[in-house]
Design a protein around this motif. Sequence first.
Motif, PDB file in Angstrom:
ATOM      1  N   ALA A   1      -2.702   8.479   6.986  1.00  0.00           N
ATOM      2  CA  ALA A   1      -2.703   7.104   7.505  1.00  0.00           C
ATOM      3  C   ALA A   1      -2.174   7.031   8.932  1.00  0.00           C
ATOM      4  O   ALA A   1      -2.734   6.350   9.784  1.00  0.00           O
ATOM      5  CB  ALA A   1      -1.890   6.194   6.589  1.00  0.00           C
TER       6      ALA A   1
ATOM      7  N   THR B   1      -7.493   2.082   0.505  1.00  0.00           N
ATOM      8  CA  THR B   1      -7.974   1.947   1.896  1.00  0.00           C
ATOM      9  C   THR B   1      -8.580   3.269   2.329  1.00  0.00           C
ATOM     10  O   THR B   1      -8.025   4.334   2.017  1.00  0.00           O
ATOM     11  CB  THR B   1      -6.806   1.604   2.857  1.00  0.00           C
ATOM     12  OG1 THR B   1      -6.036   0.535   2.309  1.00  0.00           O
ATOM     13  CG2 THR B   1      -7.312   1.190   4.244  1.00  0.00           C
TER      14      THR B   1
ATOM     15  N   SER C   1      -4.852   5.007   1.920  1.00  0.00           N
ATOM     16  CA  SER C   1      -3.817   4.518   1.007  1.00  0.00           C
ATOM     17  C   SER C   1      -4.330   4.541  -0.420  1.00  0.00           C
ATOM     18  O   SER C   1      -5.541   4.518  -0.662  1.00  0.00           O
ATOM     19  CB  SER C   1      -3.361   3.092   1.365  1.00  0.00           C
ATOM     20  OG  SER C   1      -4.310   2.132   0.949  1.00  0.00           O
TER      21      SER C   1
ATOM     22  N   THR D   1       3.650  -1.692   3.692  1.00  0.00           N
ATOM     23  CA  THR D   1       4.102  -0.590   2.843  1.00  0.00           C
ATOM     24  C   THR D   1       5.231  -0.997   1.886  1.00  0.00           C
ATOM     25  O   THR D   1       5.538  -0.262   0.952  1.00  0.00           O
ATOM     26  CB  THR D   1       4.588   0.607   3.689  1.00  0.00           C
ATOM     27  OG1 THR D   1       5.596   0.147   4.587  1.00  0.00           O
ATOM     28  CG2 THR D   1       3.444   1.226   4.478  1.00  0.00           C
TER      29      THR D   1
ATOM     30  N   LEU E   1       0.841  -1.202   0.000  1.00  0.00           N
ATOM     31  CA  LEU E   1       0.000   0.000   0.000  1.00  0.00           C
ATOM     32  C   LEU E   1       0.872   1.246   0.000  1.00  0.00           C
ATOM     33  O   LEU E   1       1.925   1.279   0.632  1.00  0.00           O
ATOM     34  CB  LEU E   1      -0.891   0.038   1.252  1.00  0.00           C
ATOM     35  CG  LEU E   1      -1.882  -1.105   1.435  1.00  0.00           C
ATOM     36  CD1 LEU E   1      -2.674  -0.894   2.741  1.00  0.00           C
ATOM     37  CD2 LEU E   1      -2.824  -1.234   0.251  1.00  0.00           C
ATOM     38  N   ASN E   2       0.377   2.273  -0.686  1.00  0.00           N
ATOM     39  CA  ASN E   2       1.020   3.582  -0.652  1.00  0.00           C
ATOM     40  C   ASN E   2       0.220   4.434   0.345  1.00  0.00           C
ATOM     41  O   ASN E   2      -0.839   4.953   0.018  1.00  0.00           O
ATOM     42  CB  ASN E   2       0.984   4.175  -2.076  1.00  0.00           C
ATOM     43  CG  ASN E   2       1.722   5.488  -2.183  1.00  0.00           C
ATOM     44  OD1 ASN E   2       2.383   5.929  -1.248  1.00  0.00           O
ATOM     45  ND2 ASN E   2       1.581   6.148  -3.340  1.00  0.00           N
ATOM     46  N   PHE E   3       0.729   4.541   1.570  1.00  0.00           N
ATOM     47  CA  PHE E   3       0.010   5.266   2.627  1.00  0.00           C
ATOM     48  C   PHE E   3      -0.074   6.755   2.302  1.00  0.00           C
ATOM     49  O   PHE E   3       0.873   7.345   1.776  1.00  0.00           O
ATOM     50  CB  PHE E   3       0.734   5.123   3.969  1.00  0.00           C
ATOM     51  CG  PHE E   3       0.498   3.818   4.682  1.00  0.00           C
ATOM     52  CD1 PHE E   3      -0.029   2.716   4.026  1.00  0.00           C
ATOM     53  CD2 PHE E   3       0.794   3.700   6.036  1.00  0.00           C
ATOM     54  CE1 PHE E   3      -0.251   1.516   4.706  1.00  0.00           C
ATOM     55  CE2 PHE E   3       0.573   2.510   6.720  1.00  0.00           C
ATOM     56  CZ  PHE E   3       0.051   1.409   6.054  1.00  0.00           C
ATOM     57  N   THR E   4      -1.190   7.373   2.659  1.00  0.00           N
ATOM     58  CA  THR E   4      -1.295   8.833   2.573  1.00  0.00           C
ATOM     59  C   THR E   4      -0.762   9.428   3.881  1.00  0.00           C
ATOM     60  O   THR E   4      -0.535   8.712   4.856  1.00  0.00           O
ATOM     61  CB  THR E   4      -2.770   9.274   2.404  1.00  0.00           C
ATOM     62  OG1 THR E   4      -3.498   8.852   3.560  1.00  0.00           O
ATOM     63  CG2 THR E   4      -3.395   8.687   1.149  1.00  0.00           C
TER      64      THR E   4
ATOM     65  N   ASN F   1      -3.168   3.039  -4.585  1.00  0.00           N
ATOM     66  CA  ASN F   1      -2.319   2.147  -5.374  1.00  0.00           C
ATOM     67  C   ASN F   1      -2.416   2.539  -6.836  1.00  0.00           C
ATOM     68  O   ASN F   1      -3.351   3.214  -7.238  1.00  0.00           O
ATOM     69  CB  ASN F   1      -2.753   0.685  -5.225  1.00  0.00           C
ATOM     70  CG  ASN F   1      -2.185   0.050  -3.975  1.00  0.00           C
ATOM     71  OD1 ASN F   1      -2.788   0.095  -2.909  1.00  0.00           O
ATOM     72  ND2 ASN F   1      -0.995  -0.533  -4.108  1.00  0.00           N
TER      73      ASN F   1
END
Length: 314
Positions: free
Chosen positions: A158, A221, A208, A176, A152-155, A210
């Motif tokens: 997050a 997410t 997150s 991550t 996942l690419n967290f914001t 993607n």
Amino acid sequence: MAFTRLLVCLLGVLLPHHMTTGLNLRPIIGVLAQETESSTYGDTYIPATYIKYIESAGAQVVPIRVKEPEDYYEKLFNSINGVLFPGGGVDIITSEYAKAGKLLFLMAVKAHDKGDYFPVWGTCLGFQLLTAITTGQDLLTKFDSTNVNWPLNFTQDAQKSHLLGSLPRDVHQYLTKENVTENYHQYGMSPEIFNGNPALSNFYTVLSTNMDRNGKVFISTMEAKKYPIFGTQWHPEKNLFKWNPKYDINHDAHAVRVSQYFASFLVSEARKSNHTFPSMKAEADAVIANYQPVYSNDGSFEQIYYFNYTLGWN
Ligand SMILES: *[C@@H]1O[C@H](CO)[C@@H](O)[C@H](O)[C@H]1NC(C)=O
Ligand SMILES: *[C@@H]1O[C@H](CO)[C@@H](O)[C@H](O)[C@H]1NC(C)=O
Ligand SMILES: *[C@@H]1O[C@H](CO)[C@@H](O)[C@H](O)[C@H]1NC(C)=O
Ligand SMILES: *[C@@H]1O[C@H](CO)[C@@H](O)[C@H](O)[C@H]1NC(C)=O
């Protein structure tokens, strides 16, 4: 002091455990059924993966039928401690799954506004359903993201979120950096559409994103800002329970750890709800153990619970 302790001991014997700990230690989560494509085995179904996922973390499961009268959902809502909207393939506005899901969602929000904690989780189609309930529209667009695992690419949000803000260090690392989230969707929610729709962006926080196979970004997410409502476009249950070799699923120890973490998270949320069935008999009659899954070993390697429409609550 000693008297207080004695009193607490006595109450502990006399009262259900949750009333002394503050937590419900018999949590029950409802899993929503959806329409089958062909009614050979039944009108609706729930894949067993979602049921095992919840049971593995210490909760019981009750199947939630669709196309039932409203009072079925009210009674059920007051008896269970959370709901899960599973993945699948039905319409997120017009299906019976969508209609029943919306009723339960609205009950959860209303109850929560009165201080009654009730978690709602949407996975894949369930995530998409959450967006449709909030907007009244199907705002999904096409993505190339079936049968693939990604980190996942967290914001930025997050780290202060309820869902991802207190991840153990190892789970954070796997989530991550490693291919531990299984995606199987042809549609998704783009951040542009999400941000351009105040109903969505005021209600949910994106945790997150993607990129699909073509580099197109989707929301992977999210969680509601004011409610214990969570959505993942990816499938936490598959790493543990889906063995069909046609699917590319990561079963390594890190992927399994991540899945177990989210199962435990959902159940820990459900322990904060103290809804109960009117009696142990009513609970026993409702739980999934009353049903037998159908196992297909013809190459699909899937256990599925089927249901037919009924004329209401029994
Ligand atoms: C649903 O009804 C059909 C047709 O009567 C039957 O073949 C099927 O076994 C039923 N399924 C369940 C789960 O009861
Ligand atoms: C259940 O929880 C609500 C708050 O969520 C609380 O007001 C109520 O007293 C609790 N009831 C029991 C029986 O513990
Ligand atoms: C991760 O998301 C940020 C925006 O939140 C974006 O700038 C970045 O390109 C993304 N990276 C990947 C690998 O998707
Ligand atoms: C994750 O999968 C992609 C292919 O989708 C691959 O290129 C990448 O190396 C994998 N990453 C890890 C950490 O295994």
